[in-house]
Write an enzyme that holds these catalytic residues in place. Structure first.
Site, mmCIF file in Angstrom:
data_model
loop_
_atom_site.group_PDB
_atom_site.id
_atom_site.type_symbol
_atom_site.label_atom_id
_atom_site.label_comp_id
_atom_site.label_asym_id
_atom_site.label_seq_id
_atom_site.Cartn_x
_atom_site.Cartn_y
_atom_site.Cartn_z
ATOM 1 C CE LYS A 130 -3.739 -2.237 0.417
ATOM 2 N NZ LYS A 130 -5.086 -2.225 -0.626
ATOM 3 C CG HIS A 147 -10.595 -6.107 -5.081
ATOM 4 N ND1 HIS A 147 -11.897 -5.978 -4.496
ATOM 5 C CD2 HIS A 147 -9.508 -5.766 -4.331
ATOM 6 C CE1 HIS A 147 -11.396 -5.594 -3.119
ATOM 7 N NE2 HIS A 147 -9.990 -5.292 -3.263
#
Length: 373
Positions: A174, A304
């Site tokens: 991230k 996803h």
């Protein structure tokens, strides 16, 4: 003789995470750390005794709304031929038409849609990918769960090494922190640690267009597989522009909740990597509809989350996809996916290839039933 749907069971399940996780939306103050995943399970039984199971999910909010909405419309599927999946899908959409055809409405329907596809493949005695038509028996796999922003660089390195040793082929971390310099330091450190291992980054929609262009330019040097959600998920024009400007592919789509929302990317000229999420886009039926259009446009695919569903769908895509590995849902199922040599392998079990665990039953907070047992 045609079979009919006799009974449907819906379950509202709350699955706590072992440790809270934070992405950039938390560091920018837009969300709280993620502590649990809320799931909506649908179990279908037919008059001939066939069964199917599917699920949708929500993070932070919306799970109870999904359960409530499907509980309001599920009765319209009782007595229908389970083979007529799109017909049933449309009837569920119309039953709840006053709240629209995206968002919670389609995410709720997704659980039942997935269950019907699972049932159809089980009836055929085939894994779902084989029923649809597979291009491959395994897909490239990357791990995300070890790369969140609450973890230190050393913790990410340790988790990345463990993932690779377990057979996973790529690592995603991230980014998107308020201090962009910290992002670059983390990426540089993880790239050095991984060597040539495939590396992806995910900004979780936290840059504006100017910052996104600057960050994409800075990140070019790290040979990334993709830069994910650099902009707001509904900024189709901005994502399209970035996909034409930089060599590193741009990835987006996970937050979109209908085929028209995904089509806005194609209409804007997007040339990146699409990341549809079957439970979010409304189920397998709309996922396949968009995947056909994405393949026609020559776009790469990387679905996803929800690997239990997406492994099958990715295996049917014409060009080589990536599948995202999250171990979070493992407690809900009795079976595990085989991962080795950097790839996730299709199960040979019929349907999705999963059965619900006793732990899933203990985590059920509410249920609803329709039709006779």
């Amino acid at each position: 003789m045609a079979d009919r749907i006799r009974h449907i069971t819906l379950s509202h399940v709350v699955l706590p995470l072992a440790n809270p996780v934070s992405d950039a939306k938390v560091l920018t103050g837009r969300q709280k750390p993620l502590t649990e995943t809320v799931l909506l399970f649908a179990e279908v039984t037919t008059e001939q005794g066939l069964e199917g199971m599917g699920f949708s999910y929500s993070k932070r909010a919306g799970g109870r709304a999904q359960f409530t909405h499907l509980a309001e419309v599920a009765d319209s599927a009782i007595g229908a031929d389970p083979s007529d999946i799109d017909r049933i899908y449309q009837s569920l959409l119309w039953a709840g038409a006053s709240v629209g055809r995206s968002g919670v409405a389609t995410q709720a329907i997704a659980a039942l849609d997935v269950a019907l596809w699972d049932l159809k493949a089980r009836r055929a005695g085939l894994p779902l990918a084989k029923l649809i038509g597979a291009h491959r028996d395994s897909c490239r796999v990357y791990n995300t769960s070890g790369g969140f922003l609450q973890a230190s660089v050393d913790e990410i390195k340790e988790k990345a090494t463990a993932s690779l040793e377990s057979g996973i082929g790529g690592i995603k971390i991230k980014v998107g922190q308020p201090d962009w310099k910290k992002d670059l330091k983390r990426v540089a450190a993880i790239r050095e640690h991984l060597g040539e291992t495939p590396l992806m980054v995910d900004a979780n929609q936290q840059w504006d267009r100017a910052r996104a262009r600057r960050m994409c330019r800075e990140l070019e040097r790290y040979d990334l597989v993709w830069i994910e959600e650099p902009l707001d998920a509904w900024d189709a024009v901005g994502h399209a522009d970035l996909s034409h400007t930089f060599d590193t592919p741009i990835a987006t789509g996970e937050m979109l909740t209908s085929v028209p929302e995904h089509m806005a990317l194609l209409d804007a000229g997007y040339r990146g990597i699409v990341q549809p999420d079957a439970p979010r886009i409304g189920g397998i039926t709309p996922f396949l509809r968009f995947a056909t259009l994405a393949a026609h446009a020559g776009l790469a695919l990387a679905p996803h989350y929800a690997m239990e569903i997406h492994l099958h769908l990715a295996a049917t895509y014409p060009t080589e996809p990536w599948v995202e590995h999250f171990e979070w849902l493992n407690p809900l199922f009795n079976e595990r996916i085989d991962i080795h040599d950097g790839r996730m392998w299709l199960p040979d079990r019929p349907g999705l290839g999963f059965s619900l665990s006793e732990q899933m039953r203990t985590l059920t907070k509410e249920s609803a039933e329709f039709g006779p047992r």
